[in-house]
Design an enzyme around this catalytic site. Structure first.
Site, PDB file in Angstrom:
ATOM      1  N   ASP A 266       0.872  -1.177   0.000  1.00 47.59           N
ATOM      2  CA  ASP A 266       0.000   0.000   0.000  1.00 47.59           C
ATOM      3  C   ASP A 266       0.905   1.220   0.000  1.00 47.59           C
ATOM      4  O   ASP A 266       1.691   1.420   0.928  1.00 47.59           O
ATOM      5  CB  ASP A 266      -0.877  -0.022   1.254  1.00 47.59           C
ATOM      6  CG  ASP A 266      -1.649   1.273   1.454  1.00 47.59           C
ATOM      7  OD1 ASP A 266      -1.879   1.985   0.455  1.00 47.59           O
ATOM      8  OD2 ASP A 266      -2.024   1.581   2.600  1.00 47.59           O
ATOM      9  N   GLU A 284      -8.318  -1.250   2.402  1.00 47.38           N
ATOM     10  CA  GLU A 284      -7.150  -2.111   2.252  1.00 47.38           C
ATOM     11  C   GLU A 284      -7.229  -3.360   3.120  1.00 47.38           C
ATOM     12  O   GLU A 284      -6.739  -4.408   2.736  1.00 47.38           O
ATOM     13  CB  GLU A 284      -5.873  -1.329   2.595  1.00 47.38           C
ATOM     14  CG  GLU A 284      -5.568  -0.209   1.619  1.00 47.38           C
ATOM     15  CD  GLU A 284      -5.254  -0.705   0.226  1.00 47.38           C
ATOM     16  OE1 GLU A 284      -4.951  -1.900   0.054  1.00 47.38           O
ATOM     17  OE2 GLU A 284      -5.326   0.111  -0.702  1.00 47.38           O
ATOM     18  N   GLU A 285      -7.829  -3.256   4.306  1.00 48.06           N
ATOM     19  CA  GLU A 285      -7.762  -4.364   5.235  1.00 48.06           C
ATOM     20  C   GLU A 285      -8.977  -5.281   5.193  1.00 48.06           C
ATOM     21  O   GLU A 285      -8.868  -6.457   5.465  1.00 48.06           O
ATOM     22  CB  GLU A 285      -7.591  -3.819   6.665  1.00 48.06           C
ATOM     23  CG  GLU A 285      -6.348  -2.973   6.868  1.00 48.06           C
ATOM     24  CD  GLU A 285      -5.073  -3.761   6.704  1.00 48.06           C
ATOM     25  OE1 GLU A 285      -4.100  -3.195   6.198  1.00 48.06           O
ATOM     26  OE2 GLU A 285      -5.033  -4.938   7.073  1.00 48.06           O
TER      27      GLU A 285
END
EC number: 3.2.1.143
Length: 492
Positions: A266, A284-285
């Site tokens: 990232d 993102e997670e």
């Protein structure tokens, strides 16, 4: 519940209060959440404008200042839910999702209590409780996806206290910044990020996931320590005899679609989440939303399902590495200190969580402040880190990355890919899967890689070439890009 050190470190930044041995909502906030949880027929929260009013009421009950919200955020709630989405979407959100989020928030105190009760026992004795970490402090936090959902719901309702966050260099966590979109330059991008967020909330309210997400900070200690890899200096890189890893080049596709198991990079801002606040952590997670585009062209593109396997801690085997490059480096990126900073930042992110070995040339004159990357000093990256590896096949995991520090950050893409190659190789990773996103500056990348392979260059060899080239760029002895300069240098 005992007021533990980890909880004490973060309690002032939570919207809850410690009462006797428990965490609780202030009574007026709890009453408001209970009312909204019963649905719009009783709460009358059936529009963005009504939602903004109740957010204001709850913030007053928490003694939070209206001036701490992003400008025009409350108007943004009204505009988005009343004008920017369909009546059907709005009715479903206020009829189903908002009441479910409030029911989730009512459980937040008990969820946090359970989290802290288990925090010292889940990862074989490694502390994993939600807490603040100080400078140069490594650590891991393990959160259930349900707890993450509740914390993000707090962000949606803007219930986190903002006061004093800047004293600890903490970015804003409430979503008021997203909802101030009508007055932002790229308002369409913000609208699409809100759509991703709304999709996420709708999905977890239909079915709450039961997995976990871990957030780990890895460091390179600035001071020498006999048991850890400390911050490598220039001669450590120059003396390395580690072979360069293999590279796979992709001119199309996305990092998260990497077919092999790999760390996914990232390209982070200095503070994780960057200018879009906590939403990037969600994207993102947890990854419940598809998207297209990047930056101003970002668009919501429907549902997304991560089908990767789970590990023994019920974490998805998706590894996201957040590393920040130097912004707007200009000619300064060719200075030796800048090269060291960038390669070490990447190296700290790519290091194995488990034990690994690194080979170097021995320098008998190296002082304690310039300790080479020996296999002894690499016996542990950070204390006990091997106990929380996703699995014990870490040495087989490569890195999927791209034009880190380029684009809006303005870094030299030819320089940055070489620095990443050095860091990934030195960390013991077996391969780098590189996505160029069609960048014209990297059109000769395959040719450069082939020439470097023919020369059987090591990490130390390539590092010294980078330093030599950068010195010539700074002194204006060359205006060539690194690829052209390197191929000329190697051919002569």
């Amino acid at each position: 519940m005992e007021l533990r050190a980890d909880l004490r470190s973060i309690l002032q930044y939570l919207p809850l209060v410690a009462q006797s041995s428990s965490l609780v909502w202030p009574p007026s906030v709890e009453e408001e959440l209970q009312t909204i949880s019963r649905g719009p027929s009783e709460s009358m929260v059936n529009s963005g404008e009504a939602l903004a009013l109740h957010i204001t009421n709850m913030r007053k009950s928490l003694s939070l200042n209206a001036s701490d919200l992003a400008p025009y955020a409350l108007q943004g709630y009204g505009l988005f839910f009343d004008k920017k989405i369909s009546r059907e979407e709005s009715a479903n959100f206020f009829g189903e999702v908002v009441p479910a989020l409030c029911r989730l928030l009512l459980q937040l105190p008990s969820m946090l209590e359970k989290h802290y009760q288990k925090a010292d026992h889940v990862l074989d004795g490694v502390k994993s409780g939600l807490r603040l970490l100080g400078p140069q402090e490594a650590g891991i936090v393990l959160l259930s996806q349900e707890l993450i959902a509740a914390l993000l719901a707090c962000s949606f309702f803007c219930l986190f206290p903002e006061v004093d966050r800047s004293l600890k260099n903490l970015q804003g966590i409430n979503f008021s910044g997203l909802f101030s979109f009508p007055y932002m330059r790229h308002c369409t991008k913000q609208e699409n990020k809100i759509k991703c967020l709304i999709h996420y909330f709708g999905r977890i309210c239909r079915w709450m996931p039961t997995g976990f997400v871990s957030f780990e900070r890895k460091i390179l200690p600035l001071e020498y320590h006999p048991h850890f890899v400390s911050y490598p200096k220039a001669d450590s890189w120059a003396n390395s005899v580690t072979p360069l890893c293999s590279i796979e080049i992709h001119t199309s596709g996305a990092i998260e679609d990497q077919p092999c198991e790999a760390l996914e990079v990232d390209f982070a801002d200095e503070y994780f989440g960057g200018l879009t606040l906590s939403y990037d952590t969600l994207q993102e997670e947890i990854r419940f939303s598809g998207y297209t585009g990047y930056g101003p062209s970002f668009q919501y593109a429907g549902d997304y399902t991560d089908n990767k396997d789970l590990d023994i801690f019920r974490r998805r085997k998706t590894r996201v590495i957040a590393i920040d490059a130097m912004p707007d480096p200009g000619m300064g990126q060719y200075k030796l200190d800048a090269l060291i900073r960038e390669v070490n930042k990447a190296f700290s992110g790519y290091m194995h969580q488990c034990k690994y070995n690194i080979d170097v040339k021995h320098d008998p004159e190296a002082s304690s402040s310039h300790v080479p990357l020996t296999s002894d000093s690499a016996s542990q990256v950070i204390e006990s880190s091997h106990r929380w590896c996703i699995d014990h096949e870490e040495k087989k995991i490569g890195v999927a990355t791209g034009n880190w520090g380029c684009g809006v950050f303005g870094g030299d893409p030819e320089l940055k890919i070489m620095l990443q190659w050095l860091a990934i190789s030195q960390s013991g990773r077996p391969f780098m899967s590189y996505y160029t996103f069609g960048l014209q500056a990297l059109q000769n990348l395959n040719q450069v890689i082939e020439m470097v392979a023919l020369q059987e260059m090591t990490v130390g060899d390539l590092w010294k070439k980078l330093v030599e080239y950068s010195s010539e760029r700074l002194s204006r002895r060359t205006w060539l890009g690194f690829f052209s300069w390197l191929m000329t240098s190697l051919s002569t």
